[in-house]
Motif scaffolding. Structure first.
Motif, PDB file in Angstrom:
ATOM      1  N   SER A 188       0.794  -0.815  -0.127  1.00  0.00           N
ATOM      2  CA  SER A 188       0.025   0.218  -0.364  1.00  0.00           C
ATOM      3  C   SER A 188       0.494   1.643   0.006  1.00  0.00           C
ATOM      4  O   SER A 188       1.851   0.915  -0.529  1.00  0.00           O
ATOM      5  N   ASP A 189       1.011   1.904   0.624  1.00  0.00           N
ATOM      6  CA  ASP A 189       1.845   3.046   1.259  1.00  0.00           C
ATOM      7  C   ASP A 189       2.847   3.352   2.094  1.00  0.00           C
ATOM      8  O   ASP A 189       3.235   4.168   1.706  1.00  0.00           O
ATOM      9  N   GLY A 190       3.154   2.088   2.425  1.00  0.00           N
ATOM     10  CA  GLY A 190       4.932   2.233   2.663  1.00  0.00           C
ATOM     11  C   GLY A 190       6.112   2.235   1.803  1.00  0.00           C
ATOM     12  O   GLY A 190       5.733   1.909   0.865  1.00  0.00           O
TER      13      GLY A 190
ATOM     14  N   ASP B 102      -2.002  -3.036   5.615  1.00  0.00           N
ATOM     15  CA  ASP B 102      -1.658  -2.509   4.629  1.00  0.00           C
ATOM     16  C   ASP B 102      -2.874  -2.370   4.058  1.00  0.00           C
ATOM     17  O   ASP B 102      -4.319  -2.701   4.424  1.00  0.00           O
ATOM     18  N   HIS B 103      -3.445  -0.935   3.760  1.00  0.00           N
ATOM     19  CA  HIS B 103      -4.503  -0.226   3.838  1.00  0.00           C
ATOM     20  C   HIS B 103      -5.697  -1.152   2.194  1.00  0.00           C
ATOM     21  O   HIS B 103      -5.287  -1.115   1.195  1.00  0.00           O
ATOM     22  N   ASP B 104      -6.584  -1.450   2.858  1.00  0.00           N
ATOM     23  CA  ASP B 104      -7.429  -2.132   2.417  1.00  0.00           C
ATOM     24  C   ASP B 104      -7.034  -3.290   0.908  1.00  0.00           C
ATOM     25  O   ASP B 104      -7.353  -4.099  -0.062  1.00  0.00           O
TER      26      ASP B 104
ATOM     27  N   GLU C 174     -11.794   2.530  -5.830  1.00  0.00           N
ATOM     28  CA  GLU C 174     -12.850   4.367  -4.954  1.00  0.00           C
ATOM     29  C   GLU C 174     -11.250   4.807  -5.053  1.00  0.00           C
ATOM     30  O   GLU C 174     -11.205   5.772  -5.351  1.00  0.00           O
ATOM     31  N   ARG C 175      -9.385   4.254  -4.970  1.00  0.00           N
ATOM     32  CA  ARG C 175      -9.029   5.303  -4.362  1.00  0.00           C
ATOM     33  C   ARG C 175      -8.746   5.356  -5.313  1.00  0.00           C
ATOM     34  O   ARG C 175      -7.778   6.065  -5.896  1.00  0.00           O
ATOM     35  N   LEU C 176      -8.509   4.007  -6.892  1.00  0.00           N
ATOM     36  CA  LEU C 176      -8.178   4.778  -7.938  1.00  0.00           C
ATOM     37  C   LEU C 176      -8.487   5.982  -8.121  1.00  0.00           C
ATOM     38  O   LEU C 176      -7.712   6.889  -8.927  1.00  0.00           O
ATOM     39  N   SER C 177      -9.369   5.449  -8.769  1.00  0.00           N
ATOM     40  CA  SER C 177      -9.597   6.752  -9.384  1.00  0.00           C
ATOM     41  C   SER C 177      -9.918   8.191  -8.530  1.00  0.00           C
ATOM     42  O   SER C 177     -10.167   9.078  -9.188  1.00  0.00           O
ATOM     43  N   ARG C 178     -10.532   7.896  -7.442  1.00  0.00           N
ATOM     44  CA  ARG C 178     -10.462   8.884  -6.891  1.00  0.00           C
ATOM     45  C   ARG C 178      -8.028  10.169  -6.844  1.00  0.00           C
ATOM     46  O   ARG C 178      -8.353  11.195  -7.077  1.00  0.00           O
ATOM     47  N   ALA C 179      -7.678   9.162  -6.864  1.00  0.00           N
ATOM     48  CA  ALA C 179      -5.965   9.618  -6.953  1.00  0.00           C
ATOM     49  C   ALA C 179      -6.218  10.501  -7.891  1.00  0.00           C
ATOM     50  O   ALA C 179      -5.121  11.379  -8.117  1.00  0.00           O
TER      51      ALA C 179
ATOM     52  N   GLY D 193      -2.081   5.612  -2.357  1.00  0.00           N
ATOM     53  CA  GLY D 193      -3.355   6.794  -1.455  1.00  0.00           C
ATOM     54  C   GLY D 193      -2.697   7.404  -2.252  1.00  0.00           C
ATOM     55  O   GLY D 193      -1.947   8.084  -3.266  1.00  0.00           O
ATOM     56  N   ARG D 194      -3.127   9.210  -0.842  1.00  0.00           N
ATOM     57  CA  ARG D 194      -2.488  10.201  -1.285  1.00  0.00           C
ATOM     58  C   ARG D 194      -1.232  10.703  -0.979  1.00  0.00           C
ATOM     59  O   ARG D 194      -0.010  11.315  -1.738  1.00  0.00           O
ATOM     60  N   PRO D 195       0.232   9.505  -0.605  1.00  0.00           N
ATOM     61  CA  PRO D 195       1.439   9.243  -0.081  1.00  0.00           C
ATOM     62  C   PRO D 195       1.823   9.208  -1.765  1.00  0.00           C
ATOM     63  O   PRO D 195       2.901   9.614  -1.819  1.00  0.00           O
TER      64      PRO D 195
ATOM     65  N   HIS E  61       3.480   2.914  10.893  1.00  0.00           N
ATOM     66  CA  HIS E  61       5.501   2.877  10.368  1.00  0.00           C
ATOM     67  C   HIS E  61       4.466   2.974   8.973  1.00  0.00           C
ATOM     68  O   HIS E  61       4.031   2.037   8.446  1.00  0.00           O
ATOM     69  N   HIS E  62       5.824   3.693   7.946  1.00  0.00           N
ATOM     70  CA  HIS E  62       5.184   3.855   6.259  1.00  0.00           C
ATOM     71  C   HIS E  62       6.766   3.555   5.929  1.00  0.00           C
ATOM     72  O   HIS E  62       6.914   4.642   4.825  1.00  0.00           O
ATOM     73  N   GLY E  63       7.716   3.459   6.727  1.00  0.00           N
ATOM     74  CA  GLY E  63       9.013   3.419   5.540  1.00  0.00           C
ATOM     75  C   GLY E  63       9.213   4.885   5.987  1.00  0.00           C
ATOM     76  O   GLY E  63       9.553   5.964   6.404  1.00  0.00           O
TER      77      GLY E  63
HETATM   78  P1  AMP Z   1      -5.236   8.768   1.728  1.00  0.00           P
HETATM   79  O1  AMP Z   1      -5.468   7.723   2.822  1.00  0.00           O
HETATM   80  O2  AMP Z   1      -5.144   8.140  -0.286  1.00  0.00           O
HETATM   81  O3  AMP Z   1      -6.613   9.103   2.150  1.00  0.00           O
HETATM   82  O4  AMP Z   1      -4.161   9.373   2.525  1.00  0.00           O
HETATM   83  C1  AMP Z   1      -3.552   8.649   3.868  1.00  0.00           C
HETATM   84  C2  AMP Z   1      -2.190   8.260   4.022  1.00  0.00           C
HETATM   85  O5  AMP Z   1      -2.057   9.578   3.907  1.00  0.00           O
HETATM   86  C3  AMP Z   1      -2.228   7.883   5.602  1.00  0.00           C
HETATM   87  O6  AMP Z   1      -2.503   6.739   5.492  1.00  0.00           O
HETATM   88  C4  AMP Z   1      -0.906   7.788   5.549  1.00  0.00           C
HETATM   89  O7  AMP Z   1      -0.166   7.544   4.920  1.00  0.00           O
HETATM   90  C5  AMP Z   1      -0.618   9.457   4.540  1.00  0.00           C
HETATM   91  N1  AMP Z   1      -0.515  10.985   5.716  1.00  0.00           N
HETATM   92  C6  AMP Z   1      -1.669  11.644   5.915  1.00  0.00           C
HETATM   93  N2  AMP Z   1      -0.774  12.654   6.874  1.00  0.00           N
HETATM   94  C7  AMP Z   1       0.270  12.444   6.422  1.00  0.00           C
HETATM   95  C8  AMP Z   1       1.062  13.382   6.529  1.00  0.00           C
HETATM   96  N3  AMP Z   1       1.268  14.894   7.770  1.00  0.00           N
HETATM   97  N4  AMP Z   1       2.925  13.176   6.052  1.00  0.00           N
HETATM   98  C9  AMP Z   1       2.578  11.977   5.923  1.00  0.00           C
HETATM   99  N5  AMP Z   1       2.190  11.175   5.725  1.00  0.00           N
HETATM  100  C10 AMP Z   1       0.664  11.273   5.572  1.00  0.00           C
END
Ligand code: AMP
Ligand code: FE
Ligand code: FE
Ligand code: ZN
Length: 285
Positions: free
Chosen positions: A12-14, A37-39, A101-106, A135-137, A251-253
């Motif tokens: 996911s986002d690590g 991991d997310h979802d 949902e995550r893909l279309s939103r990103a 994800g947003r990361p 932890h996200h690396g």
């Molecule tokens: P999303 O699930 O796509 O909305 O993104 C949320 C994810 O962004 C969270 O699971 C974190 O991994 C990461 N995140 C949120 N806030 C921060 C931040 N301030 N700095 C770094 N990563 C963040």
């Protein structure tokens, strides 16, 4: 015993793949680590295969959910699920829906940024995500590669903040349905970082009581984003509602500053959690 029940890999986002994450967990002196991991459960197979000797690994994930207050917009909440059957059909289908949902939103976020002249592209981001749940990361790292921001934190403080004009919400699972799905699959649902106000609006005590009534089994109390006061409040709620208390790093690396083992879970609480999980077993020696 050092027990960390919330970590993310590159599935996911690590930033570490599951094998590297587990090696790092062992090197950091952890005895138990959960992969959440997310979802997705896509990292489970590699985690089981590459588990270092002496490390207990708890299969899990973090489900993207929402709480619906009566008089306010929905609140984004995260639900950790442990030791569930990954093949439970309804739960697997809901995770797949969330990934779509995550893909279309990103993609919408990236296209809005690109339309305003930020040099980011959706195909470039998808390639860098390497099949991981987006994800947003991932958008943050694309902005770093494009030279728009110096780092991930700066992207979250501005362009990717939940109050930014580029923010797009997603249709996350009703948390009561999420709890029901985790339980139906034999798993243990734990409310993640429930009072972390730095992430946005948080729910009130009545929501946590309603989640407990819906089958929630634990609260993540010790989390890097919780203040001492928030932890004390959650610990009191957990005692009142008879919920397991967990502690974890999230932890996200290198996507975040938080090292493995930054917060940990008490062994007795961990045993309670393991005893409640019937859909899968921890991988251990
Ligand atoms: P999303 O699930 O796509 O909305 O993104 C949320 C994810 O962004 C969270 O699971 C974190 O991994 C990461 N995140 C949120 N806030 C921060 C931040 N301030 N700095 C770094 N990563 C963040
Ligand atoms: Fe994350
Ligand atoms: Fe989370
Ligand atoms: Zn997390």
């Amino acid at each position: 015993m050092r027990i960390d029940l919330h970590t993310h890999s590159s599935v996911s986002d690590g930033t570490d793949d599951p094998a590297a994450l587990l090696a790092a967990a062992r090197a950091a002196g952890l005895d138990v680590v959960a992969l959440t991991d997310h979802d997705t459960t896509a990292g489970w197979a590699a985690a089981e295969e590459h588990r270092p000797a002496g490390l207990t690994v708890v299969p899990g994930m973090e489900l993207s959910c929402r709480w619906f207050p009566l008089d306010q917009p929905p609140v984004s909440v995260h639900l950790l699920g442990y030791l569930f059957d990954p093949l439970h059909p309804a739960f697997a289908a809901e995770r797949a829906r969330l990934r779509d949902e995550r893909l279309s939103r990103a993609e919408r976020i990236v296209q809005a940024l690109a339309a305003d002249g930020y040099p980011v592209s959706w195909p470039e981001l998808v390639e860098h995500a390497g099949g991981g749940v987006v994800g947003r990361p991932h958008v943050a790292r694309a902005l770093v590669r494009a030279g728009v921001v110096a780092g991930v934190e700066q992207a979250f403080a501005g362009l990717l903040h939940h109050r930014s004009p580029y923010y797009v919400s997603k249709a996350d699972t009703d948390v009561r349905q999420g709890i029901a799905l985790v339980r139906a699959a034999g798993g243990v649902p734990v409310f993640a970082h429930g009072l972390a106000t730095k992430r946005g609006r948080v729910v009130g005590d009545e929501a946590i009581a309603a989640m407990a009534a819906a089958g929630l089994l634990g609260l993540e109390v010790d989390h890097p984003d919780h203040t001492a006061k928030q932890r004390a409040h959650l610990r009191g709620l957990a005692a009142d509602l008879d919920l397991v208390v967990t502690g974890s790093s999230d932890h996200h690396g290198t996507n975040k500053q938080t090292p493995l083992g930054a917060c940990t879970t008490d062994p007795e609480q961990f045993e309670r959690l393991v005893a409640a999980g019937t859909g899968a077993a921890p991988w251990r020696d």
